[in-house]
Design a protein around this motif. Sequence first.
Motif, mmCIF file in Angstrom:
data_model
loop_
_atom_site.group_PDB
_atom_site.id
_atom_site.type_symbol
_atom_site.label_atom_id
_atom_site.label_comp_id
_atom_site.label_asym_id
_atom_site.label_seq_id
_atom_site.Cartn_x
_atom_site.Cartn_y
_atom_site.Cartn_z
ATOM 1 N N TYR A 1 3.174 -2.582 -6.769
ATOM 2 C CA TYR A 1 3.744 -3.926 -6.751
ATOM 3 C C TYR A 1 5.245 -3.840 -6.990
ATOM 4 O O TYR A 1 5.712 -3.031 -7.800
ATOM 5 N N SER B 1 -1.534 -4.070 6.068
ATOM 6 C CA SER B 1 -1.385 -4.592 4.709
ATOM 7 C C SER B 1 -0.207 -5.555 4.578
ATOM 8 O O SER B 1 -0.075 -6.234 3.575
ATOM 9 N N GLU C 1 -3.766 -2.008 -9.833
ATOM 10 C CA GLU C 1 -5.129 -1.988 -9.305
ATOM 11 C C GLU C 1 -5.268 -3.053 -8.210
ATOM 12 O O GLU C 1 -4.496 -4.009 -8.131
ATOM 13 N N GLU C 2 -6.298 -2.916 -7.398
ATOM 14 C CA GLU C 2 -6.482 -3.803 -6.244
ATOM 15 C C GLU C 2 -6.704 -5.253 -6.644
ATOM 16 O O GLU C 2 -6.289 -6.174 -5.962
ATOM 17 N N ASP C 3 -7.372 -5.456 -7.781
ATOM 18 C CA ASP C 3 -7.693 -6.830 -8.186
ATOM 19 C C ASP C 3 -6.581 -7.468 -9.029
ATOM 20 O O ASP C 3 -6.735 -8.586 -9.524
ATOM 21 N N THR C 4 -5.450 -6.760 -9.157
ATOM 22 C CA THR C 4 -4.344 -7.301 -9.948
ATOM 23 C C THR C 4 -3.637 -8.404 -9.173
ATOM 24 O O THR C 4 -3.328 -8.245 -7.993
ATOM 25 N N ASP C 5 -3.381 -9.509 -9.867
ATOM 26 C CA ASP C 5 -2.710 -10.624 -9.201
ATOM 27 C C ASP C 5 -1.435 -10.976 -9.966
ATOM 28 O O ASP C 5 -1.493 -11.399 -11.120
ATOM 29 N N LYS D 1 0.853 -1.178 0.000
ATOM 30 C CA LYS D 1 0.000 0.000 0.000
ATOM 31 C C LYS D 1 0.888 1.227 0.000
ATOM 32 O O LYS D 1 1.808 1.339 0.810
#
Length: 642
Positions: free
Chosen positions: A484, A567, A500-504, A471
């Motif tokens: 990241y 986090s 983005e938050e949903d990035t994996d 974060k």
Amino acid sequence: DCSAWCGRCAEDLFKGIQSSDSGVRCDSLKELASVSTDVTFAQEFISRNGHLLLVKIVEDSKDNVIMTHTLTGFMELMDHGIVSWENLSSVFIKKVPFVNAKPTDASIQQVSLDILESMVLSSYGLFLQVKQEVTMERLIAHLQVTNQQIQTKAMALLMALLQTAGDSDRQDMFAFLNKKHLRQYIYKNIIHSSGSVQDEMAHYLYVLQSVTLNHLEPRMRTSLDCYSQEQREILHGLRQAAFETESENSLSHERRRSLCAKEFKKLGFSNNSNPGQDLVRTPPGLLALDTMFYFASRYPDAYSRFVLENSSREDKHECPFARSSIQLTLILCEILRIGEPPSETRSDYHPIFFSQDRLLEELFCICIQLLNKTWKEMRATQEDFDKVMQVVREQITRTLSSKPTSLELFKNKVNALNYSEILKLRQTERLHQEETLAPPVLELKERLKPELLELIRQQRLNRLCQGTMFKKISSRRRQDKLWYCRLSPNHKMLHYGDVEEDTDNPPIETLQKKIPVADIKGLLTGKDCAHMKENKGKQNKVKAFIIFYIRLRSYWERFFLHCYLPSFSLRQFCLWTDGLSVLLGREMSSESMRSELEILLSMEIKLRLLDLENVPIPDSAPTVPKPPSNYNFCYDFSQTEQ
């Protein structure tokens, strides 16, 4: 032929001891004392009624030298068990020098005491005769001499008398010994003497301890009698000593009964309406009531504090006094072996026993307070009762095994042995049992460490290559954006960028920004970080620990990577700080690394020791023998080939 030689020797000595020449008679008796240890000779001599001849010499002789050799030979012959002691007359007992005479020769006193002990142990009839002839006053006087051998033999005879006596006789003997302060004398002059206590004396001290403590066995084997007025009054005395109640006489029967039940429940009885039922189990029986009453009357403040402290708690962590006391009394009975007959081989007496007249009760008073302390250290509830009692048993056993010589010393040691110490000792013993602390195993561990540390280093670098999401903290300390970071496969660049938050697990190509590893100057963690210095006193300890920065060589980008709870987990913190330390050529120092190294070492050691199961590992390598003076025994292959 041995038998023929023994026969001739027995015949010669049999005639020699009857010689009219005192010199021949004395020499024959002296030789008899030395050869009587041989069982074949003993059989030959006894078959000629030689032992009866020796009895006659004892009854008639007035010479100390003759008496010493005669009694020594007689004792050696009787030790083989070929003939019974019961045939001896009261005249013989009266003539044994120890009984009436006062010989100056220590050897004759020792053999006299030996013979009397064997007579006492052989039959109850002889016990009565010896008891009648040997005065306790004289026996105690021999315990107080400086000669250790005589002291030990006198103690052996005393123990034989105590063990053979009936209950009534034994009580009278103990009353006399207490009057003569025998316990105090043993404590001061034998246990605390300048020399160490010899094995034989240690055995007799153990026997005295065992016989004395076994006086408590009848109380231990007796259940509480609910119809006994005396026992009911003791129970109510325990209740009244703990709680300041209003005058019970002014209350109605039902109100008084309800109040009693409530207070017995607070006192820790399971059956609060009829607390006597808790003391029906034997052991410990009435002994548990005795110890509770002793504690309440001898140490009223400690008793009230224990009961009131636990009866007022509402969080299920209360320690039940009565239930704990009953179980603790049982544990002490088992540790002190109350009710067990003395062993013929044991010598593990407790020096502390001879420092106190009421050892069990005094130990109980110390240990019941220890139990309360351990209960709080373990934050125990009623469900943990058995577990707490196991720990308390271990605390007592370990402390007594160190042979404390006084109650004060026992108290200090047992209180120092708290729950955390017990856990450490258990862990150490488990490692010793697995032989992981043997010097060769420790050496093997040191050899394995570099290889396993390299394995952990590679794992940390691989984890950095996979990357982690952080974060982002803005200048206003807002945490509304994510980014990241990951290490390049060649370990030369740190790639990072917003996500983005949903990035994996974004591909490395999408992370546009990068920092050369060569530009990293240092790694700061915890309170060394600038962020923590700016917010000194505002962050809690956990957050202060879970923060780190990368310090770069360039002035315009001084601090780079930062993260903290919620986090970022402690596990991720350890992975990143270890990984960055590896990149910087430093040693890894995280708790996670130490834990993993210990697990890997333990697994590797166990695998390597599988083939050595049940094989003892020596502490040191076997010594290499010196080289031979010559090698003439070697086979020369060159000559064969030629």
